[in-house]
Design a protein around this motif. Structure first.
Motif, short mmCIF file in Angstrom:
data_model
loop_
_atom_site.label_atom_id
_atom_site.label_comp_id
_atom_site.label_asym_id
_atom_site.label_seq_id
_atom_site.Cartn_x
_atom_site.Cartn_y
_atom_site.Cartn_z
N TYR A 199 45.20 32.46 -19.80
CA TYR A 199 44.85 31.93 -18.34
C TYR A 199 43.23 31.08 -18.33
N ALA A 200 42.42 31.63 -18.78
CA ALA A 200 41.26 30.72 -18.82
C ALA A 200 41.36 29.36 -19.29
N GLN A 201 42.23 29.07 -19.83
CA GLN A 201 42.26 27.81 -20.63
C GLN A 201 42.87 26.57 -19.60
N PHE A 202 43.47 27.37 -18.39
CA PHE A 202 44.02 26.35 -17.45
C PHE A 202 43.53 26.77 -16.01
N LEU A 231 47.90 43.81 -7.84
CA LEU A 231 46.35 44.27 -8.22
C LEU A 231 46.14 44.60 -9.71
N LYS A 232 47.18 45.03 -10.45
CA LYS A 232 46.82 45.85 -11.72
C LYS A 232 47.02 44.51 -12.58
N THR A 233 48.14 43.47 -12.03
CA THR A 233 48.13 42.06 -12.94
C THR A 233 47.01 41.47 -13.03
N ILE A 260 42.24 38.68 -14.83
CA ILE A 260 40.77 37.98 -14.69
C ILE A 260 39.66 39.41 -14.66
N GLY A 261 40.19 40.56 -14.68
CA GLY A 261 38.89 41.51 -14.53
C GLY A 261 38.50 41.41 -13.14
#
Length: 288
Positions: free
Chosen positions: A117-120, A245-247, A252-253
């Motif tokens: 996810y961080a990559q986009f 919430l859990k996803t 992303i913490g």
């Protein structure tokens, strides 16, 4: 070589009656406008990241389910206003199945790792699920109204009109309680005459009326059944919120949301919201 009567070499023969000349006819693709639908996925990351397609389709399909959910809840309210409880509960039954699918979808998005996810994520700008007008309309329709949300859509007249109309319309619970009153259940005037533009808040004076339904199920069976269907609906909605919430936590913490919210802690507070509070409060009263 072994074959069967249905075909050869593991190939199914087309039946003679199947239409193959589709020129000028309505087709599966044209009816569903698949040219538009399947051309609506446009990743913005550069270079394009493989997992962004998952992210887009996950949210687009959720919006389609929200459209249907709002369609069904809207119909249920109209049916209740016309004293058709049985057909209204058919709509609620469909809503519950839609909710089950929407909740299961979080399992697909949960396959997106934080690294992927961080990559986009940086390419998304300030776009956020917080800005989903259909999700807000569903919340409004069920009782979690917040007039301040309208300002989020002030630059999109069509979305603003949708949410403004939901703000003015009685909720599903309002319509159910009005129907119960017409059936002879002693619903307090303060509940029946409340400002439907305000979020639904608990009324202690309503609990005895709900208790009458629950303690006399044979006399009020359809109302009793309706109350439990509404509890199912709220439970499902809260489970959806919890899976969201859990996803997000998994992906992303504790980062801030792309739309500017605090992220996980903002989503956590949504779990304190309720649609049909007296249907839960009465459980403490029964048998006491």
């Amino acid at each position: 070589m072994a074959t069967d009567s249905a075909g050869t070499d593991n190939e199914r023969a087309l039946e003679d009656t199947i239409v193959t000349d589709l020129a000028g006819r309505m087709t599966y693709g044209s009816y569903l406008e698949l040219d538009k639908l399947l051309d609506a996925q446009h990743p913005v990351s550069r270079p394009e990241h493989h997992d962004e397609m998952l992210f887009i389709i996950q949210h687009q399909t959720t919006e389609l389910w929200l459209k249907l959910l709002l369609h069904e809840v809207s119909s249920a309210r109209t049916l209740l206003a016309h004293d058709d409880l049985r057909e209204a509960l058919k709509r609620v039954a469909r809503v519950k199945q839609i909710q089950a699918v929407m909740t299961q979808q979080w399992s697909v998005l949960a396959t997106l790792t934080p690294t992927e996810y961080a990559q986009f994520r940086g390419s998304l700008g300030n776009s956020s699920g917080f800005q989903s007008v259909q999700y807000r309309a569903v919340e409004f329709a069920l009782g979690n109204k917040n007039a301040r949300m309208l300002q989020v859509f002030r630059d999109h007249p069509e979305n603003l009109a949708l949410l403004a109309a939901e703000l003015e319309r009685p909720t599903l619970y309002d319509e159910f309680l009005r129907y119960a009153s017409r059936r002879g259940i002693p619903i307090p005037a303060e509940v029946l005459e409340r400002d439907v533009r305000a979020p639904y808040r608990p009324h202690a004076s309503l609990v005895p009326a709900i208790r009458e339904i629950y303690e006399n199920p044979q006399e009020h069976w359809d109302l009793y059944e309706a109350c439990e269907d509404l509890v199912d609906l709220e439970d499902n909605f809260q489970f959806w919120r919890f899976r969201h919430l859990k996803t997000v936590t998994r992906t992303i913490g504790m980062k801030q949301g792309t739309g500017g919210s605090s992220g996980v802690s903002f989503l956590q507070r949504a779990l304190d919201l309720t649609f049909f509070p007296e249907l839960y409060t009465v459980r403490t009263e029964i048998g006491a």
